[in-house]
Design a protein around this motif. Structure first.
Motif, mmCIF file in Angstrom:
data_model
loop_
_atom_site.group_PDB
_atom_site.id
_atom_site.type_symbol
_atom_site.label_atom_id
_atom_site.label_comp_id
_atom_site.label_asym_id
_atom_site.label_seq_id
_atom_site.Cartn_x
_atom_site.Cartn_y
_atom_site.Cartn_z
ATOM 1 N N THR A 52 0.844 -1.192 0.000
ATOM 2 C CA THR A 52 0.000 0.000 0.000
ATOM 3 C C THR A 52 0.881 1.244 0.000
ATOM 4 O OG1 THR A 52 -0.113 0.131 2.413
ATOM 5 C CG2 THR A 52 -1.771 -1.230 1.323
ATOM 6 N N ASP A 53 0.248 2.378 0.176
ATOM 7 C CA ASP A 53 0.979 3.635 0.286
ATOM 8 C C ASP A 53 0.671 4.273 1.640
ATOM 9 O OD1 ASP A 53 -1.579 4.715 0.018
ATOM 10 O OD2 ASP A 53 -1.296 5.221 -2.084
ATOM 11 N N ASN A 54 1.324 5.379 1.940
ATOM 12 C CA ASN A 54 1.143 6.055 3.226
ATOM 13 C C ASN A 54 -0.285 6.549 3.420
ATOM 14 O OD1 ASN A 54 3.731 5.723 4.371
ATOM 15 N ND2 ASN A 54 4.523 7.332 3.046
ATOM 16 N N ASP A 55 -0.925 7.007 2.343
ATOM 17 C CA ASP A 55 -2.307 7.489 2.449
ATOM 18 C C ASP A 55 -3.244 6.375 2.909
ATOM 19 O OD1 ASP A 55 -1.508 10.021 1.681
ATOM 20 O OD2 ASP A 55 -2.100 9.759 -0.418
ATOM 21 N N THR A 56 -3.066 5.186 2.363
ATOM 22 C CA THR A 56 -3.906 4.049 2.761
ATOM 23 C C THR A 56 -3.673 3.714 4.228
ATOM 24 O OG1 THR A 56 -3.858 3.184 0.512
ATOM 25 C CG2 THR A 56 -4.466 1.642 2.261
ATOM 26 N N PHE A 57 -2.415 3.685 4.652
ATOM 27 C CA PHE A 57 -2.103 3.421 6.057
ATOM 28 C C PHE A 57 -2.785 4.442 6.958
ATOM 29 C CE2 PHE A 57 0.739 4.721 9.591
ATOM 30 C CZ PHE A 57 0.477 3.659 10.437
ATOM 31 N N GLU A 58 -2.658 5.711 6.648
ATOM 32 C CA GLU A 58 -3.247 6.768 7.474
ATOM 33 C C GLU A 58 -4.774 6.661 7.511
ATOM 34 O OE1 GLU A 58 -1.731 8.638 9.579
ATOM 35 O OE2 GLU A 58 0.316 8.222 8.931
ATOM 36 N N GLY A 64 -9.554 3.262 12.764
ATOM 37 C CA GLY A 64 -9.413 2.384 13.920
ATOM 38 C C GLY A 64 -9.238 0.928 13.553
ATOM 39 N N ARG A 65 -8.809 0.663 12.332
ATOM 40 C CA ARG A 65 -8.688 -0.718 11.854
ATOM 41 C C ARG A 65 -7.259 -1.259 11.940
ATOM 42 N NH1 ARG A 65 -10.970 -0.984 6.148
ATOM 43 N NH2 ARG A 65 -10.453 -3.165 6.464
ATOM 44 N N VAL A 66 -6.294 -0.456 12.350
ATOM 45 C CA VAL A 66 -4.899 -0.908 12.454
ATOM 46 C C VAL A 66 -4.671 -1.466 13.854
ATOM 47 C CG1 VAL A 66 -2.478 -0.204 12.352
ATOM 48 C CG2 VAL A 66 -4.115 0.722 10.689
ATOM 49 N N ALA A 67 -4.438 -2.787 13.931
ATOM 50 C CA ALA A 67 -4.227 -3.452 15.222
ATOM 51 C C ALA A 67 -2.829 -3.180 15.763
ATOM 52 C CB ALA A 67 -4.448 -4.958 15.084
ATOM 53 N N GLU A 68 -1.879 -2.999 14.882
ATOM 54 C CA GLU A 68 -0.498 -2.688 15.270
ATOM 55 C C GLU A 68 0.237 -2.170 14.055
ATOM 56 O OE1 GLU A 68 2.552 -4.185 14.174
ATOM 57 O OE2 GLU A 68 1.445 -5.442 12.796
ATOM 58 N N TYR A 69 1.309 -1.397 14.302
ATOM 59 C CA TYR A 69 2.166 -0.956 13.196
ATOM 60 C C TYR A 69 3.563 -0.656 13.706
ATOM 61 C CZ TYR A 69 1.676 3.964 14.625
ATOM 62 O OH TYR A 69 1.712 5.149 15.321
ATOM 63 N N ARG A 70 4.519 -0.730 12.782
ATOM 64 C CA ARG A 70 5.917 -0.382 13.026
ATOM 65 C C ARG A 70 6.412 0.417 11.854
ATOM 66 N NH1 ARG A 70 3.771 -4.545 11.794
ATOM 67 N NH2 ARG A 70 5.333 -5.596 10.629
ATOM 68 N N GLN A 71 7.345 1.331 12.120
ATOM 69 C CA GLN A 71 7.936 2.121 11.044
ATOM 70 C C GLN A 71 9.451 2.022 11.146
ATOM 71 O OE1 GLN A 71 5.745 5.834 11.826
ATOM 72 N NE2 GLN A 71 4.737 5.483 9.858
ATOM 73 N N TYR A 72 10.078 1.854 9.979
ATOM 74 C CA TYR A 72 11.526 1.712 9.910
ATOM 75 C C TYR A 72 12.098 2.765 8.992
ATOM 76 C CZ TYR A 72 10.260 -2.833 11.816
ATOM 77 O OH TYR A 72 9.725 -3.830 12.580
ATOM 78 N N ASN A 73 13.140 3.419 9.460
ATOM 79 C CA ASN A 73 13.834 4.407 8.645
ATOM 80 C C ASN A 73 14.932 3.685 7.871
ATOM 81 O OD1 ASN A 73 14.760 6.734 7.501
ATOM 82 N ND2 ASN A 73 15.658 7.558 9.377
ATOM 83 N N THR A 74 14.634 3.325 6.627
ATOM 84 C CA THR A 74 15.571 2.564 5.801
ATOM 85 C C THR A 74 16.395 3.518 4.943
ATOM 86 O OG1 THR A 74 14.208 2.314 3.809
ATOM 87 C CG2 THR A 74 13.778 0.795 5.645
ATOM 88 N N VAL A 75 17.343 2.979 4.211
ATOM 89 C CA VAL A 75 18.125 3.799 3.294
ATOM 90 C C VAL A 75 17.259 4.322 2.150
ATOM 91 C CG1 VAL A 75 20.322 2.693 3.866
ATOM 92 C CG2 VAL A 75 18.944 1.787 1.974
ATOM 93 N N HIS A 76 16.049 3.777 2.011
ATOM 94 C CA HIS A 76 15.117 4.195 0.953
ATOM 95 C C HIS A 76 13.997 5.077 1.486
ATOM 96 C CE1 HIS A 76 17.141 1.343 -1.633
ATOM 97 N NE2 HIS A 76 16.941 0.405 -0.742
ATOM 98 N N GLY A 77 14.056 5.446 2.749
ATOM 99 C CA GLY A 77 13.000 6.243 3.370
ATOM 100 C C GLY A 77 12.258 5.417 4.416
#
Length: 191
Positions: A52-58, A64-77
């Motif tokens: 997906t994209d960031n808009d879909t995640f947001e 209220g449908r996201v049970a959990e999430y993690r974000q990683y700062n990779t070399v690609h963003g």
């Protein structure tokens, strides 16, 4: 019950997951995680991930449908990985789900659904085998990023530290040098 297959990168989680899911005696259902990271060569939408994209995640998060999430700062963003609560029968004793996740996923889903409904399945191999597998896998990509392999390797040392495993009470480990033996051991514990 939700079984969460987890382990450091290149321990064989995807292969173990595929074999467990194909075993009809287990009758497992998939929870397919979502991610904003780009699809890799050989991956297909809806198999290991929903891409997906960031808009879909947001949007899903706001609903209220996201049970959990993690974000990683990779070399690609920044890449976001998340689980959407879309399975009404997760707490049913007859239903068994399986997904691939991290310790964070395990902890957050355990807290979200309840510890009695979430079971960790921790896959291991020694570091030499793991790093060799990761390098070989990355070399097959259209645009290999060995910098990203190194970032993941170092991050895994922190993310799956002995202290972190102990704090989450994860003591059972499944060695994956022989995948059939590894899968048989996991299956035995699931039945």
């Amino acid at each position: 019950m939700i079984y969460i297959i987890m382990g450091k990168s290149a321990t064989g989680k995807d292969s173990v997951y595929a074999k467990l899911f194909k075993d009809t005696e287990l009758g497992l259902k998939k929870i397919i995680p979502y991610t904003t990271r780009p699809i890799r060569s050989g991956e297909k939408e809806g198999e290991a991930y929903h891409f997906t994209d960031n808009d879909t995640f947001e949007r899903l998060k706001a609903e209220g449908r996201v049970a959990e999430y993690r974000q990683y700062n990779t070399v690609h963003g920044i890449w976001t990985y998340y689980t959407v609560d879309e399975n009404d029968d997760v707490r049913s004793p007859e239903t068994k789900y399986v997904l691939i996740g991290t310790l964070d996923v395990y902890e957050k889903l355990r807290d979200y659904y309840g510890a009695q409904y979430v079971c960790p399945v921790y896959i291991c191999v020694d570091d030499h085998v793991r790093l060799t597998r990761a390098i070989n896998r990355e070399a097959k990509q259209k645009n290999p990023s060995f910098e990203e392999v190194c970032r993941r390797y170092i991050a895994d040392e922190h993310d799956f530290s002995k202290d972190r495993l102990k704090a989450l009470d994860i003591t059972k480990m499944y060695m994956n040098y022989d995948i059939d033996e590894c899968v048989a051991n996991i299956k035995n514990d699931m039945l």
